[in-house]
Every structure is written in structure tokens, then in C-alpha cells.
Design an enzyme around this catalytic site. Structure first.
Site, PDB file in Angstrom:
ATOM      1  N   VAL A  50      36.137   9.067 -24.439  1.00 50.99           N
ATOM      2  CA  VAL A  50      37.642   8.418 -24.520  1.00 50.99           C
ATOM      3  C   VAL A  50      38.422   8.987 -26.018  1.00 50.99           C
ATOM      4  CG1 VAL A  50      38.674   6.127 -24.960  1.00 50.99           C
ATOM      5  CG2 VAL A  50      36.852   6.188 -23.377  1.00 50.99           C
ATOM      6  N   ASP A 105      35.600  11.463 -36.824  1.00 47.32           N
ATOM      7  CA  ASP A 105      34.305  11.098 -36.289  1.00 47.32           C
ATOM      8  C   ASP A 105      33.376  11.112 -37.400  1.00 47.32           C
ATOM      9  OD1 ASP A 105      33.224  10.913 -33.110  1.00 47.32           O
ATOM     10  OD2 ASP A 105      31.539  11.072 -34.587  1.00 47.32           O
ATOM     11  N   PHE A 153      41.578   3.067 -19.349  1.00 47.27           N
ATOM     12  CA  PHE A 153      41.125   2.793 -17.974  1.00 47.27           C
ATOM     13  C   PHE A 153      40.636   4.333 -17.109  1.00 47.27           C
ATOM     14  CE2 PHE A 153      43.703  -0.531 -18.602  1.00 47.27           C
ATOM     15  CZ  PHE A 153      43.033  -1.858 -18.079  1.00 47.27           C
ATOM     16  N   LYS A 195      40.740  -5.645 -19.081  1.00 48.66           N
ATOM     17  CA  LYS A 195      39.682  -4.265 -19.146  1.00 48.66           C
ATOM     18  C   LYS A 195      38.277  -4.995 -18.449  1.00 48.66           C
ATOM     19  CE  LYS A 195      37.626  -0.569 -19.444  1.00 48.66           C
ATOM     20  NZ  LYS A 195      37.929   0.443 -18.728  1.00 48.66           N
ATOM     21  N   GLY A 255      26.265   3.342 -12.233  1.00 51.14           N
ATOM     22  CA  GLY A 255      25.604   3.770 -13.749  1.00 51.14           C
ATOM     23  C   GLY A 255      26.649   4.176 -14.595  1.00 51.14           C
ATOM     24  N   CYS A 268      29.887   2.732 -18.919  1.00 52.10           N
ATOM     25  CA  CYS A 268      30.496   1.666 -18.642  1.00 52.10           C
ATOM     26  C   CYS A 268      30.276   0.486 -18.104  1.00 52.10           C
ATOM     27  CB  CYS A 268      32.214   1.932 -18.420  1.00 52.10           C
ATOM     28  SG  CYS A 268      33.006   3.019 -19.504  1.00 52.10           S
TER      29      CYS A 268
END
Ligand code: NAD
Length: 439
Positions: free
Chosen positions: A11, A30, A159, A211, A264, A267
Site C-alpha cells: 500500500v 521504511d 481500497f 473499510k 486469501g 487483507c
């Protein structure tokens, strides 16, 4: 606008690249140093169609940067998106350790007003907890009467779907923003203005629920189709015709009605679990969603039973597998149905040979004692049967004659109904799809 993104996974990286492509300057961060090193060398750390090219373009334009610390990114940005993982705990709760960590680090890095946006999928009321964590950890200079004015928290759930993430980000059905201040609303609307899309404005908790509710509803549709496939197999109906007949009804729609080997990915399973737990904690037993989860598990078990029934003896058999990723066009192996199915067959003594166009590198970290092949025919060679576990386009173009020629036994278990129109029986195969009639 200058924007920071914390977390450069599926994401975060896509969001960072796309926000920069629509005109913002983006600082991605990160805590995985190797990832940042690779990204700085210009290499996309995940496979997503079009991502590498767009990333290269944006870094060359100096609109996209990669940082090692939140401090670096926060210094340059007024808005900071949190896009770190929110995996499941053993009890199904969302593990928010990474989110809390990031909130604390953002607080410690704050030197001016910031809008902190949760992009990760989180349970209701996480926004309030982020706000509280930030307040507790603000540098001392923020103490005093302006303390509560120095930042806002907002929710902006994502989404996008892996495999079509860039297109989904650029052409969303809607953007949801959960805000508690006009300033936060205006900043987020400004960010998404170039997309010219519908923006739904709610409070933070409603955005968080939107969500979870959306993912749970989609999972429900899949489990509904899978449950139907079981009935179709028993009574001699064809799931493809049944869902086609249903899907033309505008109130139902055709999407997410594909029967297969269960959902699977990173999410649906975790978000369904987290929503069940959230409901429990709120005092409501979400029995409908519990059934969705059970149906999903049962679908994988039914596929294994079908293989056991038709192949007779599993021990010592060589089983070819086409597709390992949890869906096509991604290299993501998280919670892929292939894992449960293959491990179960291995436990029964089968030898597995597999091929996936993009997920083999990640799959090598998951599977033990499996042979990875260079193409479809390699996986099929000498196999007693072939399983289709991911519906990659490449598999549609298979030469069935050649396939039949290399297999020891021409038996296909099509877990995705990929070869639904190819009449494999006429081509000399024993063919078993999902929900295609009496088996
Ligand atoms: P991911 O595991 O691919 O990426 C998370 C990244 O965050 C990793 O690179 C990790 O190193 C980094 N990270 C963790 N702690 C950090 C820290 N303290 N500082 C900096 N970086 C840190 O996860 P993902 O698939 O991108 O998912 C992220 C969130 O978005 C999850 O909540 C998920 O549910 C949600 N989501 C995912 C998708 C999807 O298709 N993958 C779609 C919509 C929403």
C-alpha cells in the site's frame, strides 16, 4: 503538497508513487533498511503492474524520495500517512504494534503542525488512540495551550487491490476521509483533488468502519458463491451459469461471485477476523461473518477432498501446481490458499512441482521440499495431476496438447474455473472445476 508515507509495502509504495504522480512531492520511509537501499537504487521492492516504470519516472523528476527515518520524512512533510502492516494476533485482533510505534516516532519528530493520516486498515477507535499516543509523546516545546492544536489525526482507508493497484488508486470509486477538523478535511481534499473523484467525508470512526465493512462484505460475497458451488456440485447445477444469472441483476452485480478455493491474501482473512473481534468487544456476535470465515476454510478442505477422492492414493504421487500467489498479477504469498492446500498434500506424501509467473521468490520462503519449475510444462512434466491455484492470464494460453503430452496422467483440478470454456474432457483430460455439476 509535501507528503510523508510511513511503510513502503504494497500500500505505502503504491500510494507514494501515485501521490507523486498526481503532483505531490513524496517522502517514503521504511524501517527495513534493505528495502530503502533497494528503492534508492531505483528497484521496486514488490511486483505490481506499471509500478517500476512510474517509480523510475517520479524519482527522476525528483518528486519521490526514500528516507530511512521518520524524522527525515516528517521534517519535509505537512501530511504523514501511516501505511504499516496491521497483522492478525492469534486471537484475531489486529496487532497495532507498528501503528503505535510509528505514532510515537511521528510525535517525537514533530516541529510544526502535522496531519497524521491512518491509511492502514485499523479497527474503530484507532484514530483516538493514535491521537492520545501523539499527545503523550510530543516534544516538550509543544506543552502548553497550543498543544492540542499542533496536529490532527484523520482516517483515509485504502481500497486498492493488489494486481491492479495503480489503476485502482488513480480511478477510485470513491475516496473516504474520516476527519474531526475542517483543516484536516481541506488538506485531504486538496491532496485528492487531481483524481476528480467522489469524496465521502465522515468522522474518523465511521471511516474506519467503512473499510472493515467493505472488505467483510466482499468476503461475504465470495463465501456465498463458494457455498453455492457446493450445492451446484451436489445437485448437478453449474455455478458459472448460476452466478451469471444472478450477476445481471443490478442489485447483486457480477463481481466477487467467482467460486474457487477460497479467499486469501493479506487483507480479507485478517480483516474479517478483526471485524469479528471488534464486534465481539462491542457486545455484538457477528455470526454472519463467522459463517463467512468457516465457509472459506471449508472450501479449501472440499478441494483437498476432491483431489483425494479422484486421485485415490496421494502418497508418492507427483502433483503439478500452476499458480502460488493468492491472486494473479501479484507476487504476494501472504495467506495464499495454495499454502494450506500444498502443505496438506505434502503431509499426505505427495511430491509437488510448481510454477508461478511472479511469486516464486516469495514462495521459496514459504514452502519446503517443493520443486520450483521454469514454466507451466515444467510443472506438468511427469505429474499425476495438475492443480490450478491462481488464475494467471499466462495459464489461459497453455497448449493443451503439449500439456497432455508431458503429464503422466491427464487429470486437471481447476481451483479457479480458469479452463471453464476449454472443454478439457474432449481434449482427453479428466477435468474437475469448482461447482460445475455432479462430480
Ligand atoms: P506490508 O507488510 O507490505 O508493508 C508494511 C511496511 O511497513 C513494511 O515495508 C514494513 O517494513 C513497514 N514498517 C513497519 N513498521 C515500520 C516503522 N516503524 N517505520 C517504518 N516502516 C515500518 O503491508 P501492506 O500490504 O502494504 O498493508 C499495509 C496496511 O494497508 C495494512 O493495514 C493492510 O491491511 C492495509 N491494506 C492493504 C491492502 C493490500 O492490498 N495489501 C489494501 C488495502 C489496505
Amino acid at each position: 503538497m509535501n507528503i510523508g508515507i510511513v511503510g513502503t509495502g504494497y500500500v505505502g509504495l503504491v500510494t507514494g508513487v501515485c501521490l507523486s504522480a498526481i503532483g505531490h512531492t513524496v517522502y517514503c520511509v521504511d524501517n527495513d533498511r534493505e528495502k530503502i537501499k533497494k528503492l534508492r537504487r531505483g528497484i521496486a521492492t514488490i511486483y505490481e503492474p506499471g509500478l517500476q516504470e512510474l517509480m523510475t519516472k517520479q524519482t527522476k523528476k525528483k518528486k519521490l524520495f526514500f528516507c530511512e527515518t521518520i524524522k527525515e520524512a516528517a521534517k519535509c512533510s505537512q501530511v504523514i500517512f501511516i501505511a504499516v502492516g496491521t497483522p492478525s494476533k492469534k486471537n484475531g485482533d489486529a496487532d497495532l504494534t507498528y501503528v503505535e510505534n510509528v505514532a510515537r516516532q511521528i510525535a517525537l519528530s514533530m516541529d510544526s503542525y502535522k496531519l497524521i493520516v491512518e491509511k492502514s486498515t485499523v479497527p474503530a477507535e484507532t484514530g483516538k488512540r493514535i491521537e492520545h499516543t501523539i499527545k503523550l509523546n510530543l516534544p516538550k516545546k509543544f506543552n502548553g495551550r497550543n498543544r492540542s492544536l499542533s496536529f490532527d489525526v484523520a482516517s483515509n482507508p485504502e481500497f486498492l487491490r493488489e494486481g491492479s493497484a495503480i489503476a485502482d488508486f488513480m480511478n477510485p470509486d470513491r475516496v473516504v476521509i474520516g476527519v474531526e477538523s475542517k483543516k484536516a478535511e481541506e488538506l485531504l481534499k486538496e491532496i485528492y483533488k487531481p483524481l476528480k473523484t467522489r469524496v465521502i467525508v465522515t468522522n474518523i470512526t465511521s471511516a474506519e468502519i467503512i473499510k472493515h465493512a467493505s472488505n467483510s462484505f466482499l468476503a461475504t460475497k465470495i463465501s456465498f458463491a463458494n457455498a453455492l458451488s457446493q450445492i451446484c456440485d451436489r445437485v448437478g447445477a453449474d455455478i458459472l451459469k448460476v452466478t451469471e444469472g444472478m450477476g445481471y441483476d443490478k442489485r447483486i452485480g457480477p463481481s466477487f461471485l467467482n467460486a474457487g478455493i477460497g479467499f486469501g491474501g493479506s487483507c480479507f482473512p485478517k480483516d474479517v477476523d478483526a471485524f469479528i473481534r471488534l464486534s465481539e468487544k462491542s457486545g455484538y456476535e457477528f455470526n454472519l461473518l463467522k459463517a463467512v470465515r468457516t465457509t472459506n476454510e471449508e472450501q479449501k478442505a472440499a478441494f483437498i477432498r476432491l483431489i483425494e477422492d479422484k486421485l485415490w492414493i496421494i502418497k508418492g504421487k507427483t502433483i503439478g501446481v500452476l499458480g502460488l500467489a493468492f491472486k494473479p498479477n501479484t507476487d504476494d504469498m501472504r495467506n495464499a490458499p495454495s499454502v494450506d492446500i500444498i502443505e496438506r498434500l505434502q503431509a499426505e506424501g505427495a511430491k509437488i512441482k510448481a510454477y508461478d509467473p511472479q511469486a516464486m521468490e516469495n514462495a521459496k520462503k514459504v514452502f519446503k521440499g517443493m520443486t520450483f519449475c521454469n514454466d507451466m510444462y515444467g510443472a506438468a512434466k511427469g505429474s499425476d495431476c495438475l492443480l490450478v491455484l491462481t488464475e494467471w492470464d499466462e495459464f489461459r494460453k497453455v497448449d493443451f496438447k503439449k500439456l497432455r503430452g508431458v503429464m503422466r496422467q491427464p487429470v486437471v483440478f481447476d481451483g479457479r474455473n480458469l479452463y471453464k470454456n476449454d472443454n478439457l474432457v474432449e481434449l482427453g483430460f479428466e477435468y474437475f472445476g469448482i461447482g460445475r455439476g455432479k462430480v
